[in-house]
Design an enzyme around this catalytic site. Structure first.
Site, mmCIF file in Angstrom:
data_model
loop_
_atom_site.group_PDB
_atom_site.id
_atom_site.type_symbol
_atom_site.label_atom_id
_atom_site.label_comp_id
_atom_site.label_asym_id
_atom_site.label_seq_id
_atom_site.Cartn_x
_atom_site.Cartn_y
_atom_site.Cartn_z
ATOM 1 N N ASN A 861 -1.787 0.260 -4.326
ATOM 2 C CA ASN A 861 -1.389 0.407 -2.935
ATOM 3 C C ASN A 861 -2.405 1.023 -1.980
ATOM 4 O OD1 ASN A 861 1.443 -0.460 -3.284
ATOM 5 N ND2 ASN A 861 1.534 1.342 -4.596
ATOM 6 N N TYR A 862 -3.378 1.729 -2.490
ATOM 7 C CA TYR A 862 -4.235 2.491 -1.577
ATOM 8 C C TYR A 862 -5.711 2.107 -1.590
ATOM 9 C CZ TYR A 862 -0.401 5.563 -0.504
ATOM 10 O OH TYR A 862 0.789 6.065 -0.052
ATOM 11 N N ILE A 863 -6.202 1.705 -2.731
ATOM 12 C CA ILE A 863 -7.623 1.387 -2.799
ATOM 13 C C ILE A 863 -7.818 -0.066 -2.409
ATOM 14 C CG2 ILE A 863 -9.594 1.164 -4.341
ATOM 15 C CD1 ILE A 863 -8.265 3.438 -6.021
#
Length: 904
Positions: A861-863
DNA sequence: CTAAACAACTCTGTTGTTGATGC
DNA sequence: CGCATCAACAACAGAGTTGTTTA
């Protein structure tokens, strides 16, 4: 102080404004009311740079931030004494004591001069930049900030303007090409229609203008394209469906070379699809009443229950092994409440003679018979022959096949969660007040279907009908219902590898990348506003600081009937401890009741602000940011950049961190080593985001096992050394006593146990082999071997034992083993063991470091996945090593769109 | 005009399943 | 080679965020 106007009069609030005197008072480190820990100043050492973050003007480049987070050390001497600087702009907006009025209109606040910035900038020293350069930089930043502020102001006016216009014009759809966010422009008029429509039901749908003017215009290009593409593809897709083999699937994938991320017509716009076909949802199987002989006991008596009540008993009984739930008083209470209610409405339990049994006390309930039954069934299912299992699975797959995919704008897309959630006992996370309540079976009558106007509406189960059938092209969901515990909406949406989800994922990361362009001015602004006299502004700046620096979540308000968790805006008095001079200790439960614990060093001004925000009469339970809500915060952020909200900072900081870690990496070595390098970076991001997991049950045992194996190897080394001595006694003098001593952590007791274990292992091995051979002999119709033979074979182990014993007795005399042993050969073995120990140690460390860190969430979800693709290409590691099959599908757009030069 | 309700989407750790690995 | 074990994976459902609408 009276808070009469407040809805919650018990909550203490901060004053509207902060006077100079207020500020100054905070500098004297009075233990006052700010709940400040007595000063324990931490050792400060030089901090090594971890990444190549562009230094920002305020001396809090994220590199330092991260370093300071990582090692818990401060990166800056306390040199900042800003409060002696006269805040000339003593423009109080209210009398200091009049509380609880609304704050100054935003526009007015924004108009405040930025002189304070200049003053502040002057005194803060960025330790690693020469003074001259620093001043220049600062000047530039101040100027930039001024421009930005002016821009922000203009933008704000425009937005406000546009909104007014939109209201007046209602459904008219002419565009003026300004920078007003598209979504906002469109949403207002279109939603009006939607709202009106909502009242209507299926049958009146015809008068709803499907071909809304605006969308039709916007997507004209796309629509044309689709018209040509769709018929052909549809035909093919149908043929494929008939006999979908692996090859077909592949061929399809190849011909489906549509790169939406390169399609300029894709992206924004509120219309998500033109045509949508799907087959609805799969319902869980009906409840099957328990066999007649399986009954729960009440007060020792087996009782009959109405099937609906039995379903609850079944739900509870089948999870008897989950002590965590079943022994939780809240869980039990909520369950019993619902159980009793159900019994009341379905008629009471009866004993075998048909007499009424009133079930009231949980203590008298015995669900064990149900559990035993369920458990037996589970075991039986598990023990089923492989072929049988396969067959069952194939049947299920076939039955569900029609629901797995939908046709979205003529393209076949995977559906994410087409199964309606089955009934069961609600397990909230953390201390959820509703845990244990019965989550009811969802009926078709509760389900709303969203589908294309021309598409065939899926048939509800026999004798049922859908709640509603919609054709909402602005929604990406196929079906929706509300669950009965929290009235939460549940949606059936497409899978992560679908075009729509990919597109929004892509947009998310592009938005985070855009934040790069604004981050400097945002930081400069909040640095300045940390000293604002307007309380609301100062709180806001402080919150943005925390969100930016420590990756906190926004933190919405939560209700009574939810678990008590917080984020930035909802932090309470007791969640933040202040330790002079500038250490802040966060300790609270965040999302999913995961503990956030962090001791950090903050700017002095932030420290002081928090102290002010905690000032009396605030006490435990009161909010720190009482003048701030997530919406006001996000509204403010959106002035900098369309779509900028608190959560974007998390994405930005995670990807930015990863980007810098990978940029500086020179990953050489074997592929596993390179993978580990990546994972190390991944882990840093996960820690930044506080992604945790519970330590696996067997972790400690596992670690011990590894430790034992390492010690085994070290003991082997010891033996080798002793063997050297056996060959060349002189070595003892040469290399010293210590070299030949038992390694640290290993004593005679350990050796004894170790050797016993080896001997036992050997025996087991021999026995097993013996039994196996015997089985084989029997199978072949031959006589099995005598126990005598076994004893004979076991002699090897006996010898081993004897040898060990001898060794221990003689102490340190270990004869060299192997043919023609030489010191050199032993030396070589020793070295080999060294490397084995080293790899095993890193492995163990890695595992231990990872025991409570979940890498997956940040990876998914973030990288920015493109960073991973770049790493994969740059260091020649197959992408499969980082992305599983589903992840590769999800990130298809990233894998296909970048080369190794791409930068976040 | 707020605050609550509604709505829709992302993010989150756990759980059940599966596939690789080691014996 | 067959089996057990364990880690990796995908599925799951709950918990957030964000924005809009309504009372």
């Amino acid at each position: 102080m009276s808070d009469s106007e407040d809805d919650r009069p018990l909550k203490a609030k901060s004053k509207d404004t902060i006077s100079k005197a207020d500020d100054a008072a905070m500098d004297k480190q009075l233990p006052s009311n700010g709940h400040v820990e007595p000063g324990i100043s931490m050792a400060m050492g030089p901090v090594e740079e971890m990444d190549v973050d562009k230094p920002t003007t305020n001396g809090t480049s994220s590199s330092k931030r991260k370093a300071s987070r990582a090692n818990g050390k401060s990166y800056k001497e306390a040199s900042d004494s800003d409060d002696d600087v006269p805040l000339q702009k003593k423009r109080k907006t209210k009398v200091a004591e009049s509380d609880d009025e609304d704050d100054v209109p935003l526009v007015k606040k924004m108009a405040k001069p930025i002189k304070a910035t200049a003053a502040q900038m002057g005194e803060e020293s960025d330790d690693d930049v020469p003074l001259g350069q620093q001043l220049q930089k600062e000047k530039a930043v101040i100027e930039e900030a001024a421009t930005k502020e002016a821009q922000a102001l203009r933008r704000q006016d425009k937005v406000a303007d546009a909104k007014r216009k939109a209201k007046k014009k209602a459904a008219s759809d002419d565009d003026d090409d300004d920078d007003v966010p598209l979504a906002k422009k469109k949403k207002a008029p279109v939603k009006k229609e939607g709202g009106a429509k909502k009242v209507k039901k299926e049958e009146s749908d015809d008068d709803v203008p499907l071909s809304r003017k605006a969308p039709a215009k916007k997507t004209a290009g796309k629509a044309k394209k689709e018209e040509t593409a769709t018929p052909a593809k549809k035909g093919k897709a149908k043929v494929k469906k008939e006999e979908k083999t692996a090859e077909d699937e592949e061929a399809e994938a190849e011909e489906e070379d549509y790169r939406w991320w390169e399609d300029p017509t894709k992206g924004d716009g509120t219309i998500k699809w033109r045509t949508l076909e799907h087959n609805g949802v799969v319902f869980p199987p009906d409840y099957e009443p328990l066999p007649k002989n399986v009954k729960m006991l009440y007060d020792g008596t087996p009782v009959d229950l109405h099937p609906e009540a039995e379903e609850l008993a079944y739900a509870f009984g089948s999870m008897l092994n989950s002590t965590h739930n079943v022994e939780n008083p809240t869980f039990v209470k909520n369950f019993m409440d619902d159980f009793r209610k159900m019994l009341d409405s379905t008629g009471h339990a009866k004993d075998r003679d048909g007499n009424k049994v009133k079930i009231t006390k949980f203590e008298k309930c015995d669900f064990q018979p149900i559990f035993n039954h369920v458990d037996a069934e589970r075991q039986a299912k598990k023990a089923l022959p492989a072929a049988e299992k396969k067959k069952l699975k194939a049947e299920k797959d076939e039955a569900e096949a029609p629901y797995m995919y939908c046709m979205w704008d003529g393209r076949k897309q995977k559906v994410g969660n087409f199964r309606v959630e089955p009934p069961g006992l609600f397990r909230g996370r953390g201390e959820h007040p509703k845990t244990g309540r019965f989550k009811k079976r969802v009926l078709p009558e509760q389900i709303t279907i969203n589908i294309g106007k021309e598409a065939m509406v899926p048939k509800p189960p026999e004798g049922h009908k859908w709640k509603e059938v919609k054709h909402d092209q602005e929604g990406t969901w196929l079906a929706m219902w509300q669950e009965n515990i929290n009235n939460a909406y549940k949606y059936v949406m497409l899978a992560a590898n679908s075009d729509v989800k990919g597109q929004s994922d892509f947009k998310k990361f592009e938005k985070a990348r855009e934040l790069k362009k604004h981050i400097d001015s945002i930081r400069a602004d909040y640095q300045r506003e940390l000293k604002s006299e307007v309380m609301a502004e100062r709180q806001r700046a402080t919150a943005v600081y925390l969100i930016d620096q420590f990756a906190l979540r926004a933190g919405n308000e939560k209700g009574e009937d939810e678990a008590d968790t917080v984020g930035c805006c909802s932090l309470k008095f007791e969640h933040v401890t202040l330790r002079p001079p500038q250490t802040v200790i966060f300790d609270f439960l965040g999302k999913d009741s995961i503990r956030f614990y962090n001791e950090v060093t903050v700017d002095l001004q932030v420290f002081k602000n928090l102290k002010i925000f905690k000032r009396e009469p605030k006490k435990e339970g009161d909010e720190i940011f009482d003048r701030l809500t997530t919406s006001s915060l996000n509204k403010h952020l959106s002035n900098y950049m369309t779509g900028l909200t608190a959560k974007v900072f998390r994405t930005y900081n995670a990807s930015w961190t990863m980007s810098n870690l990978l940029k500086d990496m020179k990953s050489t070595g074997t592929i596993p080593e390179r993978v580990k390098d990546y994972n190390d970076a991944n882990r840093k991001v996960a820690i930044l985001c506080n992604h945790k997991r519970t330590v696996a049950a067997g972790h400690d045992a596992q670690m011990e096992k590894m430790e034992d194996r390492i010690n085994g190897l070290r003991y082997q080394q010891y033996r080798l050394k002793q063997q050297m001595l056996d060959l060349e006694p002189k070595l003892k003098k040469k290399r010293g006593e210590a070299y030949f001593a038992l390694p640290e952590g290993i004593d005679d007791e350990w050796v004894k146990e170790y050797q016993a274990a080896r001997v036992e292992e050997e025996r087991q091995k021999i026995r097993k082999k013996f039994e196996k051979e015997n089985e084989k002999l029997v199978a072949e119709g031959q006589k099995e071997m005598k126990t005598k033979e076994l004893d004979e074979r076991l002699k090897v182990a006996d010898e081993m034992e004897a040898m060990f014993k001898e060794e221990r007795k003689k102490k340190k005399k270990i004869e060299a083993e192997g043919k023609a042993p030489t010191v050199e050969k032993l030396e070589q073995s020793l070295e080999k063991l060294d490397t084995r120990i080293a790899t095993m140690r890193t492995q163990a460390e890695d595992r231990d470091n990872n025991k409570e860190v979940a890498l997956g969430t940040s990876k998914i979800n973030y990288i920015d996945p493109r960073l991973t693709v770049v790493f994969s290409k740059k260091f020649n590691v197959p992408i499969e090593r980082f992305f599983s099959k589903t992840l590769r599908e999800k990130f298809d757009w990233a894998i296909k769109s970048v080369d190794e030069d791409w930068e976040f």
